[in-house]
Enzyme design. Structure first.
Site, short mmCIF file in Angstrom:
data_model
loop_
_atom_site.label_atom_id
_atom_site.label_comp_id
_atom_site.label_asym_id
_atom_site.label_seq_id
_atom_site.Cartn_x
_atom_site.Cartn_y
_atom_site.Cartn_z
CD GLU A 192 -2.92 -0.42 2.53
OE1 GLU A 192 -2.52 0.32 3.44
OE2 GLU A 192 -3.92 -1.14 2.63
CG HIS A 213 1.16 0.13 13.66
ND1 HIS A 213 0.90 1.29 12.97
CD2 HIS A 213 2.35 -0.31 13.20
CE1 HIS A 213 1.89 1.54 12.14
NE2 HIS A 213 2.79 0.59 12.25
NE ARG A 262 -12.52 -7.57 16.37
CZ ARG A 262 -11.97 -6.40 16.67
NH1 ARG A 262 -12.60 -5.57 17.48
NH2 ARG A 262 -10.82 -6.02 16.16
P1 ADP Z 1 -4.17 -4.35 11.79
O1 ADP Z 1 -5.17 -5.25 11.14
O2 ADP Z 1 -2.92 -5.06 12.17
O3 ADP Z 1 -4.76 -3.50 12.86
P2 ADP Z 1 -4.43 -2.16 9.91
O4 ADP Z 1 -4.43 -2.40 8.47
O5 ADP Z 1 -5.76 -1.91 10.57
O6 ADP Z 1 -3.69 -3.37 10.63
O7 ADP Z 1 -3.47 -0.96 10.25
C1 ADP Z 1 -3.10 -0.68 11.60
C2 ADP Z 1 -2.51 0.72 11.70
O8 ADP Z 1 -1.39 0.86 10.81
C3 ADP Z 1 -3.45 1.82 11.30
O9 ADP Z 1 -4.27 2.22 12.36
C4 ADP Z 1 -2.49 2.91 10.89
O10 ADP Z 1 -1.96 3.53 12.03
C5 ADP Z 1 -1.36 2.16 10.23
N1 ADP Z 1 -1.53 2.05 8.76
C6 ADP Z 1 -2.21 1.11 8.11
N2 ADP Z 1 -2.18 1.33 6.77
C7 ADP Z 1 -1.45 2.43 6.57
C8 ADP Z 1 -1.02 3.17 5.41
N3 ADP Z 1 -1.35 2.80 4.17
N4 ADP Z 1 -0.27 4.27 5.60
C9 ADP Z 1 0.09 4.66 6.85
N5 ADP Z 1 -0.26 4.01 7.95
C10 ADP Z 1 -1.02 2.90 7.85
#
Ligand code: ADP
Length: 618
Positions: free
Chosen positions: A200, A235, A297
């Site tokens: 991404e 995160h 959920r």
């Molecule tokens: P998980 O399923 O492990 O929680 P996520 O896809 O929800 O992973 O992402 C967790 C966190 O990572 C997000 O809340 C954000 O802080 C960061 N993040 C995710 N995608 C991006 C991105 N494309 N660019 C910058 N930060 C990101």
């Protein structure tokens, strides 16, 4: 309406679900592991069933044990809470196959959103904006590197099966890509049994904004507005709020409409959350907010949505699972005020956020108007090493953001926990960080300023003096002379560190609670300290004349110099305790024999733990 409910979870969320079920007249059944035999959720449920050993994979993650517990108790429905089996489609199917009601979406909806790549593809087809990137099946390293270059650095490599902030790698430039990919795939294979990744665009100054959605079996889907969960540490969410700072009406409408489209695309039933990532480098705008994933959920942070909408989301879950339509339509829902939630953890920010486990000898939460505490523990309970060490969610509501923020800060400052350490003071610092206070928040804030936020506070002089006075022999107690108050000093151990405190003339200001025999506990600024008398000869324990050698503070026994039954003389070294980076020697208070020896070298002990018992020889 269902009449009985088994909660396949533990801790605060199990207690939270029990609370609403009880109000609705539904019989509640808890399940528990060995470690949780006396846990709060077990105490609060109408019935409880033991389902296995302490590790979650031997209890809370064993679907068959949970189904057996449901059969044994005649439970009609199962609520999975969050975590554990809540997003396990196979378990949801097994619940349905057993003829029970599953309080959650259809297994097919869980599967559709289960993998990040498939979910993103589906969302793009449904017209939901997704983060630019590659989410295809080709996993060839050279091909993926080309895709990363096409997207443009920096990029994020994400395990398609990842979750909880695991399985992600930020890559700043092309030469770092191959190594990051290999390490991400290794972690993904080990943690999720699936090494597929997607790539991404990395969003600069990212903000995490999510929308609460709700569907029923009558074709209705509504949203309950957004939450901002941008304040994160590695995160992981730390403070969440609703609504999102800086969200204008047009952007909200576009975002929430996209969330409803996303839910409809998977025929969503029940409570769900669509997570978006927003570019926080400027003002929020709908064309710079992208779909990240859907959580199928109830979320940890659902109380902030409840606080601004007045809706009990668990009640809605139970009604929808029973086949009822949603209690409210979209036009009945509105935002009232502002809510903020902080996750209070048993961890020590000053020690790299290491979990701080053990018995909660003292557990007091602060209060505020409109405040709410969701907890799964009680004073005297244990924070066990087996599960997430969250003590409570502290939630505040206010007319506006500042009021909610100030109330939350006050609740956290008044929180007193001992001897387990918490992140309360860290949370207070975060709430008062100038950028957070101004609503300028992105997911990197704690990473940039975390060290300053984690600085351990010190008790105020007034509180220290009052506590010290209560420990000081009458001869030098405050207020003995009317004029020219004497400036006398006495020495104490504050959490094991020698401190000098002026006791003469001290005002009886501030608070101190009665302590376990060896000192006084003082609590302030979300932190608690133990103040004990300091003795010149270094003999800080066993001083009450009974011969009981107690740990003067929580620490680790690093040496035991005597054996049970051994004769000892007054002042003879018995053992050494390491606490707060210092060594403390505990000696025999009188001539006698070691009648009992509980201390074991290498073992962690709580304050006041009996380490040895010396019996006087006649
Ligand atoms: P998980 O399923 O492990 O929680 P996520 O896809 O929800 O992973 O992402 C967790 C966190 O990572 C997000 O809340 C954000 O802080 C960061 N993040 C995710 N995608 C991006 C991105 N494309 N660019 C910058 N930060 C990101």
């Amino acid at each position: 309406m269902i009449t009985s409910l088994l909660i396949a979870n533990r801790g605060e969320i199990a207690c939270r679900i029990i609370r609403t079920a009880r109000v609705m007249g539904i019989r509640t059944i808890a399940v528990h592991s060995d470690a949780d035999a006396d846990a709060l959720h077990v105490r609060e449920a109408d019935e409880a069933v033991h389902i296995g050993a302490s590790p979650a994979r031997e209890s809370y993650l064993v679907g068959d044990r949970i189904l057996a517990a449901a059969r044994a108790t005649g439970a009609e429905a199962i609520h999975p809470g969050y975590g554990f089996l809540s997003e396990n489609a196979a378990f949801a199917q097994a619940v349905l196959d057993a003829g029970l009601v599953w309080v959650g979406p259809d297994p097919s909806s869980i599967t559709a959103m289960g993998l990040k790549d498939a979910a993103k593809t589906l969302m793009a087809q449904a017209g939901v904006p997704v983060t630019p990137g590659y989410m295809g099946a080709n996993q060839d390293a050279v091909f993926l590197a080309q895709e990363a270059a096409k997207i443009g650095y920096p990029v994020l490599i994400k395990a398609v099966a990842g979750g909880g902030g695991k399985g992600m790698r930020l890559v700043e430039s092309g030469d770092a890509f191959a190594d990051a990919l290999a390490s991400c795939k290794r972690e993904a294979a080990a943690s999720f049994g699936n090494d597929h990744v997607l790539i991404e665009k990395y969003i600069a100054s990212p903000r995490h904004i999510e929308v609460q959605v709700f569907g029923d079996r009558h074709g209705n889907v509504v949203h309950l507005f957004e939450r901002d969960c941008s304040l994160q540490r590695r995160h992981q969410k730390v403070i969440e709020e609703a609504p999102a700072p800086g969200m204008d009406a047009a952007t909200r409408e576009a975002l929430c409409a996209a969330a409803v489209r996303a839910a409809k695309a998977v025929d969503y039933v029940g409570a769900g959350t669509i997570e978006f990532i927003a570019d926080g480098s400027g003002a929020l705008s709908a064309d710079r907010i992208w779909f990240m994933e859907m959580n199928t959920r109830l979320q940890v942070e659902h109380p902030v949505t409840e606080a601004i909408t007045g809706v009990d989301l668990v009640e809605w879950q139970l009604r929808v699972a029973s086949g009822e339509p949603l209690p409210l339509a979209q036009h009945d829902l509105a935002i009232d005020g502002w809510a903020m939630e902080a996750r209070l953890y048993a961890e020590d920010p000053a020690k790299g956020f290491m979990p701080s486990i053990g018995k909660l000898d003292l557990l007091q939460f602060g209060e505020a108007e409109g405040g709410r505490i969701d907890t799964g523990v009680y004073e005297g309970a244990e924070v066990s090493p087996f599960y997430d060490p969250m003590i409570a969610k502290v939630i505040a509501w206010g007319d506006d953001r500042d009021e909610a923020r100030e109330r939350l800060g006050a609740m956290l400052e008044d929180t007193a926990v001992w001897p387990v350490r918490t992140n309360a003071a860290f949370l207070v610092n975060a709430l008062r960080h100038p950028d957070f206070a101004a609503g300028r928040v992105d997911t990197g804030l704690i990473g940039r300023d975390g060290e300053a936020l984690a600085v351990d506070p010190m008790p105020s002089d007034a509180v220290l003096q009052a506590a010290a006075a209560s420990l000081t022999p009458a001869g030098i107690a405050p207020g003995l002379r009317l004029n020219a108050p004497p400036r006398r000093k006495a020495w104490f151990l504050l959490d094991g560190e020698k401190v000098e405190i002026e006791v003469g003339g001290a005002q009886a200001a501030g608070g101190g609670t009665d302590a376990p025999s060896t000192g006084v506990l003082v609590a302030e600024q979300g932190r608690a300290w133990l103040l004990t008398p300091w003795r010149r000869d270094g003999t800080h324990g066993g001083a009450d004349g009974s011969g009981a050698i107690l740990a003067p503070m929580p620490g680790k026994v690093i040496a035991v110099d005597v054996a049970e039954g051994q004769a000892v003389t007054r002042g003879q070294k018995l053992l050494t305790l390491e606490a707060m980076k210092m060594e403390h020697t505990l000696v025999a208070p009188f001539d006698g024999v070691v009648a009992r020896l509980d201390a074991v070298a290498g073992r962690q002990v709580q304050v006041d733990a009996l380490l040895a018992q010396i019996e006087e020889t006649a």
